[in-house]
Design a protein around this motif. Structure first.
Motif, PDB file in Angstrom:
ATOM      1  N   LYS A  79      31.832  11.813  61.913  1.00  0.00           N
ATOM      2  CA  LYS A  79      33.195  11.985  62.408  1.00  0.00           C
ATOM      3  C   LYS A  79      33.979  10.675  62.480  1.00  0.00           C
ATOM      4  CE  LYS A  79      32.646  16.394  63.220  1.00  0.00           C
ATOM      5  NZ  LYS A  79      33.389  17.430  62.467  1.00  0.00           N
ATOM      6  N   GLY A  80      33.289   9.556  62.310  1.00  0.00           N
ATOM      7  CA  GLY A  80      33.962   8.271  62.395  1.00  0.00           C
ATOM      8  C   GLY A  80      34.428   7.933  63.795  1.00  0.00           C
ATOM      9  N   GLU A  81      33.777   8.509  64.795  1.00  0.00           N
ATOM     10  CA  GLU A  81      34.151   8.256  66.181  1.00  0.00           C
ATOM     11  C   GLU A  81      33.403   7.037  66.722  1.00  0.00           C
ATOM     12  OE1 GLU A  81      36.486   9.727  67.641  1.00  0.00           O
ATOM     13  OE2 GLU A  81      36.750  11.686  66.672  1.00  0.00           O
ATOM     14  N   THR A  82      33.990   6.393  67.712  1.00  0.00           N
ATOM     15  CA  THR A  82      33.389   5.191  68.290  1.00  0.00           C
ATOM     16  C   THR A  82      32.634   5.524  69.568  1.00  0.00           C
ATOM     17  OG1 THR A  82      35.414   4.693  69.513  1.00  0.00           O
ATOM     18  CG2 THR A  82      35.162   3.696  67.341  1.00  0.00           C
ATOM     19  N   ILE A  83      31.643   4.723  69.851  1.00  0.00           N
ATOM     20  CA  ILE A  83      30.864   4.848  71.087  1.00  0.00           C
ATOM     21  C   ILE A  83      31.331   3.753  72.035  1.00  0.00           C
ATOM     22  CG2 ILE A  83      28.544   4.757  72.085  1.00  0.00           C
ATOM     23  CD1 ILE A  83      27.483   5.683  69.353  1.00  0.00           C
ATOM     24  N   THR A  84      31.581   4.118  73.275  1.00  0.00           N
ATOM     25  CA  THR A  84      32.133   3.162  74.240  1.00  0.00           C
ATOM     26  C   THR A  84      31.185   1.999  74.491  1.00  0.00           C
ATOM     27  OG1 THR A  84      33.341   4.957  75.331  1.00  0.00           O
ATOM     28  CG2 THR A  84      33.088   2.895  76.554  1.00  0.00           C
ATOM     29  N   ASP A  85      29.923   2.294  74.764  1.00  0.00           N
ATOM     30  CA  ASP A  85      28.926   1.264  75.052  1.00  0.00           C
ATOM     31  C   ASP A  85      28.151   0.965  73.776  1.00  0.00           C
ATOM     32  OD1 ASP A  85      26.912  -0.370  75.962  1.00  0.00           O
ATOM     33  OD2 ASP A  85      25.922   1.147  77.194  1.00  0.00           O
ATOM     34  N   THR A  86      28.414  -0.172  73.165  1.00  0.00           N
ATOM     35  CA  THR A  86      27.735  -0.546  71.917  1.00  0.00           C
ATOM     36  C   THR A  86      26.621  -1.559  72.154  1.00  0.00           C
ATOM     37  OG1 THR A  86      29.442  -2.226  71.525  1.00  0.00           O
ATOM     38  CG2 THR A  86      29.754  -0.066  70.492  1.00  0.00           C
ATOM     39  N   THR A  87      26.211  -1.684  73.407  1.00  0.00           N
ATOM     40  CA  THR A  87      25.087  -2.560  73.740  1.00  0.00           C
ATOM     41  C   THR A  87      23.825  -1.741  73.999  1.00  0.00           C
ATOM     42  OG1 THR A  87      26.580  -4.194  74.708  1.00  0.00           O
ATOM     43  CG2 THR A  87      24.243  -4.370  75.280  1.00  0.00           C
ATOM     44  N   SER A  88      23.894  -0.868  75.009  1.00  0.00           N
ATOM     45  CA  SER A  88      22.759  -0.008  75.338  1.00  0.00           C
ATOM     46  C   SER A  88      22.961   1.427  74.868  1.00  0.00           C
ATOM     47  CB  SER A  88      22.526  -0.002  76.860  1.00  0.00           C
ATOM     48  OG  SER A  88      22.312  -1.303  77.347  1.00  0.00           O
ATOM     49  N   TYR A  89      24.176   1.756  74.405  1.00  0.00           N
ATOM     50  CA  TYR A  89      24.521   3.095  73.925  1.00  0.00           C
ATOM     51  C   TYR A  89      24.264   4.166  74.991  1.00  0.00           C
ATOM     52  CZ  TYR A  89      24.952   0.723  69.500  1.00  0.00           C
ATOM     53  OH  TYR A  89      25.336  -0.143  68.515  1.00  0.00           O
ATOM     54  N   GLU A  90      24.530   3.792  76.239  1.00  0.00           N
ATOM     55  CA  GLU A  90      24.269   4.703  77.350  1.00  0.00           C
ATOM     56  C   GLU A  90      25.438   5.644  77.644  1.00  0.00           C
ATOM     57  OE1 GLU A  90      23.132   1.937  80.392  1.00  0.00           O
ATOM     58  OE2 GLU A  90      21.002   2.077  79.872  1.00  0.00           O
ATOM     59  N   THR A  91      26.468   5.616  76.798  1.00  0.00           N
ATOM     60  CA  THR A  91      27.630   6.481  77.040  1.00  0.00           C
ATOM     61  C   THR A  91      27.763   7.601  76.003  1.00  0.00           C
ATOM     62  OG1 THR A  91      29.093   5.041  75.743  1.00  0.00           O
ATOM     63  CG2 THR A  91      28.927   4.597  78.109  1.00  0.00           C
ATOM     64  N   ILE A  92      26.746   7.813  75.175  1.00  0.00           N
ATOM     65  CA  ILE A  92      26.912   8.793  74.095  1.00  0.00           C
ATOM     66  C   ILE A  92      27.133  10.207  74.634  1.00  0.00           C
ATOM     67  CG2 ILE A  92      25.694   7.467  72.338  1.00  0.00           C
ATOM     68  CD1 ILE A  92      23.236   9.186  72.810  1.00  0.00           C
ATOM     69  N   PHE A  93      26.477  10.565  75.732  1.00  0.00           N
ATOM     70  CA  PHE A  93      26.695  11.888  76.319  1.00  0.00           C
ATOM     71  C   PHE A  93      28.130  12.016  76.819  1.00  0.00           C
ATOM     72  CE2 PHE A  93      26.849  14.813  79.887  1.00  0.00           C
ATOM     73  CZ  PHE A  93      26.192  15.930  79.391  1.00  0.00           C
ATOM     74  N   LEU A  94      28.610  10.989  77.492  1.00  0.00           N
ATOM     75  CA  LEU A  94      29.985  11.001  77.997  1.00  0.00           C
ATOM     76  C   LEU A  94      30.986  11.094  76.853  1.00  0.00           C
ATOM     77  CD1 LEU A  94      29.746   8.061  80.596  1.00  0.00           C
ATOM     78  CD2 LEU A  94      29.271  10.476  80.983  1.00  0.00           C
ATOM     79  N   ASP A  95      30.738  10.326  75.819  1.00  0.00           N
ATOM     80  CA  ASP A  95      31.659  10.311  74.679  1.00  0.00           C
ATOM     81  C   ASP A  95      31.690  11.663  73.966  1.00  0.00           C
ATOM     82  OD1 ASP A  95      32.302   7.663  75.170  1.00  0.00           O
ATOM     83  OD2 ASP A  95      30.705   6.892  73.893  1.00  0.00           O
TER      84      ASP A  95
END
Length: 527
Positions: free
Chosen positions: A307-323
């Motif tokens: 989808k070309g969408e961005t993930i908010t947390d690009t360090t630990s990727y702990e926001t994928i559910f929220l995103d």
């Protein structure tokens, strides 16, 4: 209305429900024992969901999906260990602890149980146990504050500190007001929210994929997240993973027996036989939640790239559910789903705040006070300590240097190492002595802390492994070298007998089972 406005409406409604439950519980909290342990009247369904919800925290919806997304299925060893630990804790610890904690002078906290179980007149065992709870839970609560701040960053692209303060304040208010009952009842609502969200979000994300056939191959062959060339071993549980890493991750399950915020639910059950129903509820709930978290991670490797969408947390990727929730649903529905993350964060924080406050009041203040304080004074001090602990945790979380999983892992290992071996021995080994328990508890806490903070050792294996082993060895050696307890064996036999009788007669209350046991023993003596 803007997207943020819809989400705010959902969150405000959620906060309103939590506060309402808090004030409802306040009306039912009449005395100090009610505030600390709910007067041992917890329904097994409530206990099962409450133990699970207070256990999982923001780690379940943020930390775990992030770790699985970034590293791969090698992180599943943690899940396997935790599932085994959950089942074993309910099976072997819950029924006996429910009986023994009341037989041992009606103990309402873990430190008081250890002291009463081992008849430690020095009070040292209780003080050390309380100190360990206060130390490690402060970091544990801090991990919840961090999760709250990151939640608001991802959801509203807002200020981390503001979000942390809002989540922390609401949690403190309902815990402050309603105590154990508020914590347990809100856990039920929060547990159901978490359960629903972890099923709905990955299912909807799956149907939104452009090409579902790539689901189990995409991450290995294509760029995603932290892997610009893909992650060839993403779906391999053992490739590139050392035996020490597998053992360390499985060892997370050892920590369950020593988590005060979980085992307290066992002590609050109405009778030992209800541990079976609590186990069914708790294990079923957590199994499906884990499946949802795993599915979220796997689907996210494909979804964000396609989808070309961005993930908010690009360090630990702990926001994928929220995103995912923000991208997939109408803002109002997304807001309701996103409250599940708040539920996970707040359910754990509230339990830990209450346990820490109880340790400060029940296990330190009452030990050092020159005279016995009335119940209303203890109740007031418990509420004050909830606020104090929260303030300290907020200060620690202002500038977080670790991921949520790292903070949780540190505290989990500390409790598992310090309390796990002692808990098992207290319930299953008559020969355990107070000096042995002190030696094991202290050794476990120190080894876990030192091992986890030294770079040379922390990378070798998860600190709960050496901590648990060292604690067990110290506890056994010192117990065998010190004088055997004289009073404890009689209580040990009584607690075991009540547990077995209650399991055979589940319709009886604890007091009825206890009276029946004493009646049988007296009849045998007369004959």
């Amino acid at each position: 209305m803007t997207d943020n406005a819809w989400i705010i409406v959902a969150i405000v409604l959620y906060f309103g429900v939590m506060l309402s439950i808090g004030f409802y519980s306040w009306r039912r909290t009449k005395k100090y024992d009610d505030y600390v342990l709910g007067d041992r009247g917890l329904h097994p369904f409530v206990a099962g969901l409450s133990a699970g919800a207070s256990d999982m925290s923001g780690w379940l919806l943020m930390g775990l999906p992030g770790a699985l997304f970034a590293t791969g299925m090698s992180e599943l060893w943690i899940v396997i260990g935790l599932l085994i630990g959950t089942w074993a804790n309910w099976k072997w610890i819950a029924p006996r602890l429910r009986s023994y904690s009341e037989v041992a002078n009606n103990s309402i906290t873990l430190p008081s149980f250890f002291e009463n179980r081992l008849h430690d007149s020095s009070r040292l065992l209780r003080i050390i146990a309380a100190g360990i709870i206060i130390f490690f839970f402060t970091f544990y609560v801090s991990s919840g504050m961090v999760a709250g701040g990151r939640y608001f960053e991802s959801t509203f692209h807002g200020d981390y500190l503001t979000g942390m303060l809002i989540v922390g304040s609401i949690t403190v208010i309902y815990t402050f007001v309603g105590g154990f009952l508020a914590v347990s009842y809100t856990d039920v609502v929060q547990g159901l929210l978490m359960f629903a969200a972890l099923i709905i979000v990955p299912v909807m994300a799956f149907f939104a994929l452009d090409n579902v056939s790539e689901l189990f191959t995409f991450a290995t062959n294509n760029a995603y997240g932290p892997h610009p060339e893909g992650n060839p071993t993403y779906f391999n549980l053992v490739s590139g993973v050392s035996l020490a890493a597998i053992i360390g991750n499985l060892a997370w399950g050892l920590g369950y027996m020593g988590q005060p915020h979980i085992v307290t639910r066992f002590m609050a059950l109405r009778n030992p036989s209800e541990a079976k129903q609590g186990r069914v509820t708790g294990v079923f709930w957590v199994t499906l939640c884990y499946i949802g978290a795993i599915a979220t991670a796997i689907i996210s490797t494909v979804y964000f790239a396609q989808k070309g969408e961005t993930i908010t947390d690009t360090t630990s990727y702990e926001t994928i559910f929220l995103d995912l929730a923000r991208l997939l649903f109408h803002p109002l529905i997304a807001g309701v789903i996103l409250t599940a993350v708040l539920a996970a964060i707040m359910s754990t924080m509230s339990s830990q705040l209450l346990i820490t406050a109880s340790a400060l009041v029940e296990d330190l203040y009452r030990v050092f006070a020159k005279k016995q304080a009335p119940g209303r004074v203890l109740l007031l001090w418990s509420r004050v300590m909830v606020v104090v602990v929260a303030l300290v945790a907020i200060i620690l979380a202002v500038n977080p240097s670790d991921s949520i999983l790292s903070l949780v892992g540190f505290a989990w290992a500390g409790f598992g190492s310090a309390f796990g071996p002692v808990m098992i021995a207290a319930l299953y080994w008559k020969r355990l002595t107070a000096p042995g328990a002190i030696a094991g508890m202290t050794t476990g806490a120190v080894v876990s802390f030192v091992w986890g903070n030294l770079e040379a050792t922390s990378s070798m294996i998860y600190e709960i492994v050496p901590g648990f082993i060292a604690a067990t060895a110290a506890m056994i050696i010192v117990s065998l070298l010190t004088r055997a307890p004289e009073e404890a064996p009689a209580e040990f036999d009584e607690a075991l007998a009540i547990t077995e009788y209650s399991n055979a007669h589940p319709d009886l209350s604890f007091s009825q089972a206890r009276e029946a046991i004493h009646g049988t023993q007296e009849g045998s003596t007369a004959v």
